[in-house]
Design a protein around this motif. Sequence first.
Motif, short mmCIF file in Angstrom:
data_model
loop_
_atom_site.label_atom_id
_atom_site.label_comp_id
_atom_site.label_asym_id
_atom_site.label_seq_id
_atom_site.Cartn_x
_atom_site.Cartn_y
_atom_site.Cartn_z
N GLU A 80 0.78 -1.10 -0.01
CA GLU A 80 0.01 0.01 0.23
C GLU A 80 0.69 1.29 -0.06
OE1 GLU A 80 -2.55 -0.14 3.27
OE2 GLU A 80 -3.74 -1.68 2.42
N TYR A 81 0.35 2.21 -0.75
CA TYR A 81 1.03 3.60 -0.80
C TYR A 81 -0.17 4.74 -0.22
CZ TYR A 81 2.89 7.95 -2.59
OH TYR A 81 3.46 9.28 -2.68
N VAL A 82 -0.03 5.42 0.71
CA VAL A 82 -0.90 6.38 0.81
C VAL A 82 -0.55 7.84 0.32
CG1 VAL A 82 -2.27 7.55 2.63
CG2 VAL A 82 -1.87 5.11 2.88
N ARG A 83 -1.53 8.46 -0.31
CA ARG A 83 -0.97 9.77 -1.00
C ARG A 83 -2.34 10.69 -0.53
NH1 ARG A 83 -2.75 12.78 -5.15
NH2 ARG A 83 -3.75 11.46 -6.34
N VAL A 84 -1.93 12.04 -0.34
CA VAL A 84 -3.10 12.96 0.06
C VAL A 84 -3.31 13.98 -1.08
CG1 VAL A 84 -3.48 15.08 1.55
CG2 VAL A 84 -2.14 13.12 2.48
N GLY A 85 -4.56 13.90 -1.60
CA GLY A 85 -5.14 14.70 -2.62
C GLY A 85 -4.97 16.25 -2.37
N ARG A 142 -3.07 0.19 -3.96
CA ARG A 142 -2.76 -1.05 -3.59
C ARG A 142 -1.97 -1.59 -4.86
NH1 ARG A 142 -7.06 0.28 -0.74
NH2 ARG A 142 -7.13 -0.39 1.45
N PHE A 143 -0.75 -2.18 -4.86
CA PHE A 143 0.04 -2.54 -5.97
C PHE A 143 0.64 -3.90 -5.78
CE2 PHE A 143 2.65 0.36 -3.91
CZ PHE A 143 3.84 -0.35 -3.55
N CYS A 144 1.13 -4.50 -6.77
CA CYS A 144 1.48 -6.14 -6.67
C CYS A 144 3.21 -5.97 -5.91
CB CYS A 144 1.27 -6.74 -7.80
SG CYS A 144 2.22 -8.35 -7.89
N PRO A 145 3.46 -6.44 -4.95
CA PRO A 145 4.67 -6.30 -4.53
C PRO A 145 5.78 -7.23 -5.59
CG PRO A 145 3.58 -8.01 -3.26
CD PRO A 145 2.63 -7.36 -3.97
N VAL A 146 5.28 -7.94 -6.14
CA VAL A 146 6.03 -8.73 -7.32
C VAL A 146 6.31 -7.85 -8.71
CG1 VAL A 146 6.13 -10.92 -8.65
CG2 VAL A 146 4.95 -10.82 -6.29
N THR A 148 -0.14 -1.21 -10.31
CA THR A 148 -1.17 -0.34 -9.44
C THR A 148 -2.28 -0.89 -9.75
OG1 THR A 148 0.56 1.58 -9.18
CG2 THR A 148 -2.11 1.72 -8.41
N LEU A 149 -3.08 -1.78 -8.93
CA LEU A 149 -4.28 -2.29 -9.33
C LEU A 149 -5.57 -1.67 -8.88
CD1 LEU A 149 -5.61 -4.66 -10.68
CD2 LEU A 149 -5.29 -6.03 -8.74
N PHE A 150 -5.79 -1.07 -7.77
CA PHE A 150 -6.57 -0.34 -7.54
C PHE A 150 -6.55 0.42 -6.21
CE2 PHE A 150 -6.51 -4.18 -4.68
CZ PHE A 150 -7.09 -3.89 -3.51
N HIS A 151 -7.40 1.37 -5.78
CA HIS A 151 -7.29 2.30 -4.55
C HIS A 151 -8.59 2.47 -4.22
CE1 HIS A 151 -7.85 5.36 -7.64
NE2 HIS A 151 -8.16 6.28 -6.44
N THR A 152 -8.64 3.14 -2.77
CA THR A 152 -9.75 3.42 -1.86
C THR A 152 -9.32 4.82 -1.52
OG1 THR A 152 -8.90 2.35 -0.08
CG2 THR A 152 -10.65 1.09 -1.37
#
Length: 135
Positions: free
Chosen positions: A58-63, A72-76, A80-84
């Motif tokens: 996970e990576y959190v960004r402030v807009g 959320r992205f794949c560690p392999v 970047t697949l999706f975000h909430t």
Amino acid sequence: MPSRTASCSCGQLRIEVHGETLGVGVCHCLACQRRTGSVFATLAAFAAPYEVSGAATEYVRVGDQGGRFTFRFCPVCGTTLFHTEEGHEQSLVLVAVGAFADPSFPAPEDSVYDCRRHSWVQLPPGVTTFEKDPT
């Protein structure tokens, strides 16, 4: 109810969503350009519930408006697949349209941060544009 599955490049991380999209849009902000490595991000919003399988980093960004977005992205493979968005995790998810690998996926309806859109990028007819984020 129809369902769709999006996955990362290596297939380790997947998300299954149900029902029709709540909307499809493109974002031309500089953060999305850097995040995707492309000149814009194309995202589809879906209502919960959704199911995730595989491990995600996970990576959190402030807009610009103060909202906190968890990507959320794949560690392999790094996809970047999706975000909430904080406060909406239980009701809404935004999924990268390209991860569905479906050329018949619906076209975008909205374009945000049009002020950052590369001059050579042409949008489909009828797309509503916003100079920045309308929310």
